[in-house]
Design a protein around this motif. Sequence first.
Motif, short mmCIF file in Angstrom:
data_model
loop_
_atom_site.label_atom_id
_atom_site.label_comp_id
_atom_site.label_asym_id
_atom_site.label_seq_id
_atom_site.Cartn_x
_atom_site.Cartn_y
_atom_site.Cartn_z
N PHE A 57 3.74 -4.66 -3.92
CA PHE A 57 3.32 -4.24 -2.66
C PHE A 57 4.84 -4.73 -1.74
N GLU A 75 3.43 -3.32 3.83
CA GLU A 75 2.09 -3.35 4.94
C GLU A 75 0.88 -3.76 3.75
N SER A 94 0.93 -2.11 1.17
CA SER A 94 0.34 -0.90 -0.26
C SER A 94 0.95 -0.92 -1.09
N CYS A 95 0.43 -0.66 -2.43
CA CYS A 95 0.79 -0.83 -3.65
C CYS A 95 1.82 0.93 -4.32
N VAL A 96 3.02 -0.31 -4.37
CA VAL A 96 3.86 0.66 -4.71
C VAL A 96 4.74 0.73 -6.12
N ALA A 131 -6.03 4.86 -3.60
CA ALA A 131 -6.10 4.30 -2.36
C ALA A 131 -6.16 2.61 -1.74
N THR A 133 -5.89 0.66 -3.48
CA THR A 133 -5.16 -0.83 -4.62
C THR A 133 -4.67 -1.10 -2.86
N LYS A 134 -4.04 -0.84 -1.77
CA LYS A 134 -3.89 -1.99 -0.48
C LYS A 134 -4.87 -3.18 -0.24
#
Length: 123
Positions: A73, A76, A78-80, A94, A96-97
């Motif tokens: 993560f 921010e 967000s899962c990257v 989406a 996964t944030k």
Amino acid sequence: MYINFWYAMELSANVTADKPLKVRRLSQNFVLFRDEAGVAHCLHDVCSHRGGSLGAGRIRDGHVECPYHGWQFNGEGSCVYIPSLGVENQKIPARTKIDSYPVQEKFGLLFAFLGDLPEEQRP
């Protein structure tokens, strides 16, 4: 309890890009870490996949990595990266944030804003 305020989370010097730091404030768990540029971040300390503690993970390429399945993560929330999806053409859902919180460094401390006020209305 006043949620729409800045809260001291940790001494700035204790938050590094080497290892995430788990802290507990207002009966909630958070993870603090620095990215590759040295910018401090504060996230809710729970992986959206299986609920693992991100504070028990590690920092990889400026992202906090869950120790359970290696999900990464950014600052921010967000899962990257999801290892099971492979390296190329990842389509990360989406949902996964995870929650992230604004951070400011002042007086040798890291402060996080835990509320939901827009930036122009924050004290």
